[in-house]
Design an enzyme around this catalytic site. Sequence first.
Site, PDB file in Angstrom:
ATOM      1  N   SER A 218     -17.754 140.441  68.014  1.00  0.00           N
ATOM      2  CA  SER A 218     -16.766 140.827  67.021  1.00  0.00           C
ATOM      3  C   SER A 218     -15.361 140.797  67.634  1.00  0.00           C
ATOM      4  O   SER A 218     -14.899 139.734  68.044  1.00  0.00           O
ATOM      5  CB  SER A 218     -17.134 142.194  66.455  1.00  0.00           C
ATOM      6  OG  SER A 218     -16.465 142.468  65.251  1.00  0.00           O
ATOM      7  N   ASP A 430     -22.427 136.930  57.365  1.00  0.00           N
ATOM      8  CA  ASP A 430     -21.683 138.053  57.949  1.00  0.00           C
ATOM      9  C   ASP A 430     -20.367 138.181  57.186  1.00  0.00           C
ATOM     10  O   ASP A 430     -19.526 137.281  57.235  1.00  0.00           O
ATOM     11  CB  ASP A 430     -21.429 137.769  59.427  1.00  0.00           C
ATOM     12  CG  ASP A 430     -20.702 138.898  60.146  1.00  0.00           C
ATOM     13  OD1 ASP A 430     -20.231 139.828  59.472  1.00  0.00           O
ATOM     14  OD2 ASP A 430     -20.603 138.825  61.382  1.00  0.00           O
ATOM     15  N   HIS A 459     -24.098 141.572  61.110  1.00  0.00           N
ATOM     16  CA  HIS A 459     -22.993 141.410  62.043  1.00  0.00           C
ATOM     17  C   HIS A 459     -23.552 141.431  63.459  1.00  0.00           C
ATOM     18  O   HIS A 459     -23.964 142.477  63.956  1.00  0.00           O
ATOM     19  CB  HIS A 459     -21.999 142.553  61.831  1.00  0.00           C
ATOM     20  CG  HIS A 459     -20.699 142.397  62.546  1.00  0.00           C
ATOM     21  ND1 HIS A 459     -19.947 141.245  62.498  1.00  0.00           N
ATOM     22  CD2 HIS A 459     -19.994 143.272  63.319  1.00  0.00           C
ATOM     23  CE1 HIS A 459     -18.850 141.412  63.218  1.00  0.00           C
ATOM     24  NE2 HIS A 459     -18.858 142.631  63.728  1.00  0.00           N
TER      25      HIS A 459
END
Length: 519
Positions: A218, A430, A459
């Site tokens: 991320s 996602d 995610h």
Amino acid sequence: MLLRRRATSKIALGVAALLAPTLLGTTATAAPATGPGSPVAAPATSSLTWQGCGGDIPATVECTTLKVPLDHRKPGGKKIDVSLSRIKVADPAERRGVLFFNPGGPSGSGLFYPLALSGLLPQSVKDRYDLIGFDPRGVGASSPLACGTTTADERLTYRPYKDATFAKDVAWARDIADRCRNRNKETLPHITTRNTARDMDLIRAALGERRISYFGLSYGTYLGSVYTQLFPRRVDRFVLDSAVDPQRVWRGMGQSWAEQAETAFDRWTDWTARHAARYGLGDTPAEVEGLFWDIVARADREPLDLGGTRFDGAEVREYIRWEITHPSVAARTLGLLRDAAAGKPVPAFPTFVPTDNELASYLAIVCGDTRWPTAPAVYRADSRRDSVRYPLYGDSVSNIFPCAYWDRPVEAATKIDNRVPALIVQNEWDSQTPLATALGLRRALKGSRLVTVDEGQGHGVYSLGISACADDVATRYLTTGRLPARDVTCAADPLPAADSRSTSQGPATAPARLPFSGR
């Protein structure tokens, strides 16, 4: 911060708490860069002093603290702490080098990662790398920031736009920015992604390594890409999982959540209608959608009692936004929301409320990396527009934010444009770091390859049971250095029959208030 990731978040908090009290201090300076074709040699003598981490942390995990410059332009000036942990390879003869981790955020503690991932990564990877975790500057045990925020400030960081409350939202944003600035006058301007990347290179030097390998999730993909731009000759093997588009940091990334949530919502209502016999939420997508928006309207009139915590319509929208990439989980949640709207008792809904340090360090990065609009009228106009275009979440992510009142960044954001090899892995569905933003990182890192998990949900990908195919590609790259010849599409692994994640008595996830997080 969806299902599988939540299984490790408690480990993160527990390990970070245990590591913090027992760390040692060392100061390092950067080592010279080496050419991209150079072999990775055995490390030079490390300048770090390692010791056990204390508490219940296994003896295989070692801890230390590195002193780094607060302002890298003044290397002889004030120092701050960066706290580290590691698990060394069992057989030095098989060792390739070091594998750094960043779990996301920004604000995610990485100290736990060697311990948490030692149970997830394949043995072939653990045989080749010392696993290195660290808390980025300002986070956790690394000279942590604090803004003096309260639970009321933190519970809903991204606030829904309403004409009647906009003036209050403006005052809230200004107040948060003032509190952060007043408490951290000297430190705040230097808590940036660029400086965290520079810290990583000092860690590399202190470890005596010529290059580093890296696994970032991320926000960690952006940190990793900044490192490739600043230190391209020190990059070994980088895996970037669930990718941020460097051209959209940071307000544009938030707005991408709203854009992609609409697609995910349409897909979810279709799925839920096709499973009407199981969930009873509507025989058509329009009926499912109508039920959801009726509940939102009901919660806006009078917040719903969800196991003792009251949720208004904006919080209901945010909750579903997090869950719709796991259709069965979101369907069960909608059923419970329907019950609550009818006055029936329902189980408690898990909620995530960031600590003062999590919110402070999050704001320091997203406000300090890039300059945001400063005029409240811009946020008002954008929120009004996006509430129509993206009704699930558009008003919240375009509304006024403390970054509007932040000091101008010390440096411009890093432009990512290089040919450093890297592997990007990405779920198709996602909505937190959408496929579109992974494609943006792929364009910026011209030497990279992209692995897309077709029908992949949630995610995070690597070692999380999402796709054996994607795991194999990433493991092969980490262990051999071989990137695929071209971009790859992998199938998602099938979910269990009837998706066992939907059989619990309550919702399975706790929506984050800091949506960049990969913790």
